[in-house]
Design an enzyme around this catalytic site. Structure first.
Site, PDB file in Angstrom:
ATOM      1  N   GLY A 266       3.387   6.668   7.685  1.00  0.00           N
ATOM      2  CA  GLY A 266       4.782   6.826   7.275  1.00  0.00           C
ATOM      3  C   GLY A 266       5.672   5.733   7.818  1.00  0.00           C
ATOM      4  O   GLY A 266       6.750   5.470   7.290  1.00  0.00           O
TER       5      GLY A 266
ATOM      6  N   SER B 296       4.669   2.658   7.791  1.00  0.00           N
ATOM      7  CA  SER B 296       4.328   1.468   7.008  1.00  0.00           C
ATOM      8  C   SER B 296       5.500   1.030   6.138  1.00  0.00           C
ATOM      9  O   SER B 296       6.132   1.847   5.457  1.00  0.00           O
ATOM     10  CB  SER B 296       3.117   1.750   6.123  1.00  0.00           C
ATOM     11  OG  SER B 296       1.962   1.929   6.900  1.00  0.00           O
TER      12      SER B 296
ATOM     13  N   ASP C 254       0.056  -7.725   1.172  1.00  0.00           N
ATOM     14  CA  ASP C 254       0.525  -6.351   1.346  1.00  0.00           C
ATOM     15  C   ASP C 254       2.059  -6.277   1.320  1.00  0.00           C
ATOM     16  O   ASP C 254       2.683  -5.626   2.164  1.00  0.00           O
ATOM     17  CB  ASP C 254      -0.014  -5.761   2.660  1.00  0.00           C
ATOM     18  CG  ASP C 254      -0.009  -4.240   2.634  1.00  0.00           C
ATOM     19  OD1 ASP C 254       0.269  -3.654   1.571  1.00  0.00           O
ATOM     20  OD2 ASP C 254      -0.272  -3.634   3.689  1.00  0.00           O
TER      21      ASP C 254
ATOM     22  N   HIS D  92       0.816  -1.215   0.000  1.00  0.00           N
ATOM     23  CA  HIS D  92       0.000   0.000   0.000  1.00  0.00           C
ATOM     24  C   HIS D  92       0.854   1.271   0.000  1.00  0.00           C
ATOM     25  O   HIS D  92       0.346   2.360  -0.270  1.00  0.00           O
ATOM     26  CB  HIS D  92      -0.984   0.006   1.184  1.00  0.00           C
ATOM     27  CG  HIS D  92      -0.356   0.202   2.532  1.00  0.00           C
ATOM     28  ND1 HIS D  92      -0.043  -0.844   3.373  1.00  0.00           N
ATOM     29  CD2 HIS D  92       0.027   1.324   3.187  1.00  0.00           C
ATOM     30  CE1 HIS D  92       0.475  -0.374   4.486  1.00  0.00           C
ATOM     31  NE2 HIS D  92       0.527   0.945   4.404  1.00  0.00           N
TER      32      HIS D  92
END
Length: 486
Positions: free
Chosen positions: A319, A321, A244, A210
């Site tokens: 941020g 992630s 993901d 993502h």
């Protein structure tokens, strides 16, 4: 004693006159109000009683009588008795001496016995201490290598400052731009920022899908920034949307790759450190915490399928992630992926276990996609739910809308209109249940499943195909977005 008889009579007459005077008689009369008469106080209750008399007042008939005083008789003084002569030694003295000698002997015997007994007890205590020492050594030999309270040298833990210094050489910032149309109808670029970490010396980077999703869909590049401020354009090597995960590549050498730890060994309470770029502006920030729970099924935004993650209480923000979660040895054990957002909620961050993505990363680097993913070859009606099952009097499960010709489901005998209620040992109550259970299998695995068809429950056998090697037909336009391939 009066001097003459006449004098005596004269004095008696004078006394009688005093006793019969009106003032004297008034003192004995009843007085209605409380007042003082001749030094007396009277009540109003019909009688006269003397309550208090002044110190100088004496009643008539008493003032002439002298007071009498009692004088105790003197006690006779006793003369002291002469001292008794000393007793002559006899049989009694000899007996006393013998008793003293016996007492002394008894005391000496007691001391001797105590010494002997004490020596015996000391020997026994020494034997007990030796036994305890042997038991302690045996228990220490049976203890595991890592025990509570062990030093850093015994557990392999390193200081947090050292972990941060190491992370600064391994963690990167990732940004990309996506164009969107604002409220005025104008196309405006928007920056998307996140984190990642270095996998190899020649520039492979691991992050969340993502983080680069917009760049991937738009076919644009992302930008990777190192700790020293150097920026590199990055190409997207491969993505695994359902997990993901994304792998990027920059044209750089002699980078500092991370070392993977074993996420299966994580225990609740273990220390973890998150390093990344919170808010996309606070580059290379470090937060620390502990593992709060394991095996949480977390569904992130825009995802229809939950992902297995472990929960941490280290501070996580937008941020972070794609950044690494380190253990206390400086090894990466997870990928920071999500946090729970709500007012008043703190310390609920989530990371994907690194063991769950190692094979995915290898496939993405070598092939650009993940191999061996199980695939059934069916399209499910994702709108089928409990309400439909009750209305049509059918069981809950995954409703099959269509079957791909020649696919695994077609070979197993599954037909459109079937409702899959069991797969392997798992009960299926919805399309998301089926998707989650299919991920537990690999291409080529064989298992049984149960389907409901026209009032009957059938048991079928299915051998899963490979997701990326199977010919898949396009989804009919009339099907709409609520139909998904599995």
């Amino acid at each position: 004693m009066y001097e003459s008889e006449e004098k005596r009579e004269e004095q008696n007459a004078h006394a009688d006159a005093i006793n019969t005077s009106p003032d004297t008689q008034k003192s004995a009369a009843y007085v209605g109000d409380t007042d003082r008469v001749n030094g007396e106080y009277h009540y109003k209750n019909g009688y006269t009683q003397k309550i208090y008399s002044d110190a100088h007042y004496a009643p008539a008939g008493e003032s002439a009588v002298p007071p009498r005083y009692y004088t105790p008789p003197e006690k006779p003084v006793k003369e002291p008795k002469p001292p008794k002569p000393p007793r002559k030694p006899g049989k009694g003295g000899m007996i006393a001496k013998l008793i003293c000698i016996c007492l002394v002997c008894a005391l000496l015997g007691g001391f001797a016995g105590a010494g002997i007994t004490g020596g015996i007890l000391n020997d026994k205590l020494d034997e007990m201490r030796q036994d305890m020492d042997e038991l302690k050594k045996e228990s220490e030999m049976k203890m595991p290598a890592v025990v509570a309270g062990a030093s850093d040298g015994e557990t392999g833990a390193i200081p947090a400052a050292q972990i941060y210094a190491q992370a600064c050489q391994q963690v990167v910032g990732i940004s990309s731009e996506v164009n969107f149309i604002n409220i005025f109808g104008m196309t405006t670029p928007k920056a998307v920022s996140g984190s990642g970490f270095i996998l190899s010396e020649n520039g492979y980077i691991l992050t969340n899908y993502h983080v680069i999703e917009y760049a991937h869909k738009a076919g644009t590049e992302a930008t990777v920034m190192l700790h020293d401020g150097t920026k590199y354009p990055a190409t997207i090597v491969g993505v695994e949307e359902s997990n993901d995960i994304a792998v990027l590549k920059i044209d750089a050498n002699k980078l500092h790759p991370v070392e993977f730890g074993d996420s299966d060994e994580l225990l609740v309470g273990d220390s973890v450190y998150a390093v990344g770029n919170p808010l996309g502006e606070l580059e290379f920030s470090m937060s620390s915490g502990h593992v709060s729970a394991k095996d949480r099924l977390i569904m992130t935004e825009d995802k229809t399928e939950p992902i297995n993650m472990f929960q941490i209480d280290a501070a996580v923000n937008h941020g972070n992630s794609g950044g690494p979660a380190y253990n206390d040895k400086g090894q990466v054990v997870g990928i920071i992926t999500a946090k729970y957002q709500d007012n008043g909620v703190e310390g609920l961050g989530f990371a994907i276990p690194i063991n769950d993505v190692v094979s995915i990363v290898n496939d993405l680097i070598t092939k650009g996609y993940v191999t061996g993913k199980a695939y059934m070859g069916v399209r499910l009606d994702e709108g089928y739910n409990v309400m439909y099952s009750q209305y049509y009097n059918m069981p809950i499960g995954a409703y099959v809308f269509s079957v791909e010709p020649g696919g695994a489901a077609d070979k197993a005998g599954i037909l459109p209109g079937d409702i899959i209620t069991e797969l392997g040992d798992s009960e299926i109550t919805s399309h998301s249940d089926l998707k989650k259970v299919v991920r537990q299998f690999s291409a080529g695995d064989t298992t049984e499943l149960k389907v409901y068809r026209a009032g009957e429950t059938l048991t079928l056998s299915i051998t899963f195909g490979d997701l990326h090697s199977t010919e898949k037909t396009a989804t009919p336009a009339s099907a709409g977005p609520r139909f998904g391939s599995y």
